[in-house]
Design an enzyme around this catalytic site. Sequence first.
Site, PDB file in Angstrom:
ATOM      1  N   ARG A   1      -7.161  12.795   0.760  1.00 24.92           N
ATOM      2  CA  ARG A   1      -6.077  13.289   1.635  1.00 24.92           C
ATOM      3  C   ARG A   1      -4.710  12.794   1.199  1.00 24.92           C
ATOM      4  NH1 ARG A   1      -7.425  10.065   7.196  1.00 24.92           N
ATOM      5  NH2 ARG A   1      -9.424  11.062   6.839  1.00 24.92           N
TER       6      ARG A   1
ATOM      7  N   GLY B   1       1.061  -1.350   4.383  1.00 23.88           N
ATOM      8  CA  GLY B   1       1.437  -0.012   3.955  1.00 23.88           C
ATOM      9  C   GLY B   1       2.394   0.677   4.891  1.00 23.88           C
TER      10      GLY B   1
ATOM     11  N   THR C   1      -8.377   3.582   8.328  1.00 23.78           N
ATOM     12  CA  THR C   1      -9.599   2.774   8.402  1.00 23.78           C
ATOM     13  C   THR C   1      -9.651   2.115   9.776  1.00 23.78           C
ATOM     14  OG1 THR C   1      -9.148   2.313   6.086  1.00 23.78           O
ATOM     15  CG2 THR C   1     -10.939   1.086   7.106  1.00 23.78           C
TER      16      THR C   1
ATOM     17  N   GLU D   1     -10.969  -9.461   3.143  1.00 25.78           N
ATOM     18  CA  GLU D   1      -9.704  -9.064   3.768  1.00 25.78           C
ATOM     19  C   GLU D   1      -9.986  -8.944   5.255  1.00 25.78           C
ATOM     20  OE1 GLU D   1      -7.485  -5.660   2.236  1.00 25.78           O
ATOM     21  OE2 GLU D   1      -6.630  -5.355   4.234  1.00 25.78           O
TER      22      GLU D   1
ATOM     23  N   ASP E   1      -0.152   4.466  -0.124  1.00 25.49           N
ATOM     24  CA  ASP E   1      -0.865   5.695   0.270  1.00 25.49           C
ATOM     25  C   ASP E   1       0.041   6.698   0.967  1.00 25.49           C
ATOM     26  OD1 ASP E   1      -3.206   4.506  -0.582  1.00 25.49           O
ATOM     27  OD2 ASP E   1      -4.013   4.176   1.425  1.00 25.49           O
ATOM     28  N   HIS E   2       0.903   6.183   1.876  1.00 27.95           N
ATOM     29  CA  HIS E   2       1.648   7.131   2.706  1.00 27.95           C
ATOM     30  C   HIS E   2       2.824   7.779   1.995  1.00 27.95           C
ATOM     31  CE1 HIS E   2      -1.147   6.622   5.741  1.00 27.95           C
ATOM     32  NE2 HIS E   2      -0.841   5.371   6.025  1.00 27.95           N
TER      33      HIS E   2
ATOM     34  N   ARG F   1      -9.591   8.035  -1.090  1.00 26.28           N
ATOM     35  CA  ARG F   1     -10.545   8.471  -0.066  1.00 26.28           C
ATOM     36  C   ARG F   1     -11.399   9.606  -0.592  1.00 26.28           C
ATOM     37  NH1 ARG F   1      -8.981   6.566   5.374  1.00 26.28           N
ATOM     38  NH2 ARG F   1     -10.699   7.864   6.052  1.00 26.28           N
TER      39      ARG F   1
ATOM     40  N   HIS G   1      -5.757   3.569  -1.555  1.00 26.54           N
ATOM     41  CA  HIS G   1      -7.100   3.909  -1.056  1.00 26.54           C
ATOM     42  C   HIS G   1      -7.441   5.298  -1.568  1.00 26.54           C
ATOM     43  CE1 HIS G   1      -9.866   4.238   2.778  1.00 26.54           C
ATOM     44  NE2 HIS G   1     -10.509   4.523   1.657  1.00 26.54           N
TER      45      HIS G   1
ATOM     46  N   GLU H   1      -8.744   0.377  -2.802  1.00 27.55           N
ATOM     47  CA  GLU H   1      -9.605   0.382  -1.621  1.00 27.55           C
ATOM     48  C   GLU H   1     -10.527   1.582  -1.748  1.00 27.55           C
ATOM     49  OE1 GLU H   1      -7.338   0.730   1.936  1.00 27.55           O
ATOM     50  OE2 GLU H   1      -6.273  -1.134   1.592  1.00 27.55           O
TER      51      GLU H   1
ATOM     52  N   ASN I   1       0.854  -1.185   0.000  1.00 20.78           N
ATOM     53  CA  ASN I   1       0.000   0.000   0.000  1.00 20.78           C
ATOM     54  C   ASN I   1       0.902   1.251   0.000  1.00 20.78           C
ATOM     55  OD1 ASN I   1      -1.447   2.263   1.052  1.00 20.78           O
ATOM     56  ND2 ASN I   1      -3.043   0.897   1.780  1.00 20.78           N
TER      57      ASN I   1
ATOM     58  N   HIS J   1      -3.804  -4.559   7.865  1.00 23.91           N
ATOM     59  CA  HIS J   1      -3.910  -3.447   8.815  1.00 23.91           C
ATOM     60  C   HIS J   1      -2.995  -3.686  10.002  1.00 23.91           C
ATOM     61  CE1 HIS J   1      -5.468   0.195  10.504  1.00 23.91           C
ATOM     62  NE2 HIS J   1      -6.105   0.375   9.364  1.00 23.91           N
TER      63      HIS J   1
ATOM     64  N   ARG K   1       3.164  18.913   1.164  1.00 25.18           N
ATOM     65  CA  ARG K   1       3.578  20.136   0.469  1.00 25.18           C
ATOM     66  C   ARG K   1       2.758  20.405  -0.782  1.00 25.18           C
ATOM     67  NH1 ARG K   1       8.787  22.122   2.087  1.00 25.18           N
ATOM     68  NH2 ARG K   1       8.587  21.990   4.339  1.00 25.18           N
TER      69      ARG K   1
END
Length: 239
Positions: free
Chosen positions: A49, A214, A101, A151, A9-10, A45, A43, A70, A7, A191, A18
């Site tokens: 974000r 992730g 989540t 999942e 996302d981060h 969202r 994901h 996701e 994952n 998770h 920024r």
Amino acid sequence: MIELSVNVDHVATVREARKGLEPDPVAAAIEAEVAGASGITVHLREDRRHIQDRDLRVLREMVKTKLNMEMAATEEMISIAIAIRPDLVTLVPEKRAELTTEGGLNIVGQEEALQKAISTLQEAGIVVSLFIDPDLSQVQASARVRANCVEIHTGRYAEAFRSLQEELEMDRIINAASLAAKLGMRVHGGHGLNYQNIGKLVDKGKEIQEVSIGHSIVARSLFVGMAEAVREMLRLLSR
Ligand code: PXP
């Protein structure tokens, strides 16, 4: 070997700090695939974000393994998924205020709406997974709404790791996973999984075929790079 979907996302979370161009989650995804990941998860969202719509479009072009999107089961997200055609959609609950989540999707109680969303996605050729707590009634409901996969939320196990609750939480995962497999669904987990707690899941969660990880991999990648962070996790996933 449990398959690993990374994952990213981060990576986008850092970029969005920024509102610039770097680091690029697509570049991270390519590094992860080259290192041996079997899939990439993002994901999208409602509040955008981290991952943006463009990221998803570019990832669809670039990901050669399996793209897992996701998303919440909203009309907006379903139409985006049908336009993008990820290989897999994982339906998750979503609250604006949450940091990540927080719990699994409550299938019991919204079976009719979910079944409609699932069949719309499946008719577009997308495999559908449901992110659920390790709860037998949720597993049974997932089979009733004809999900292809579940999942199983591993967050409570991760939080209980090395505490008195650990075994109880692991048993919940094992029981949910074996029922899901018995009911004909593919079993994923995710998770809160990290380099410390993954070993026990690999040993005991025999029905789990894929994990989505992730935060811990992105965090490790700051020190060793994405490819090495993925390789280290893959070594822990080999049975
Ligand atoms: N699976 C699902 C459904 C998630 O929502 C998340 C978090 O975005 C993950 C897996 C990955 O969790 P973590 O970032 O804690 O590895």
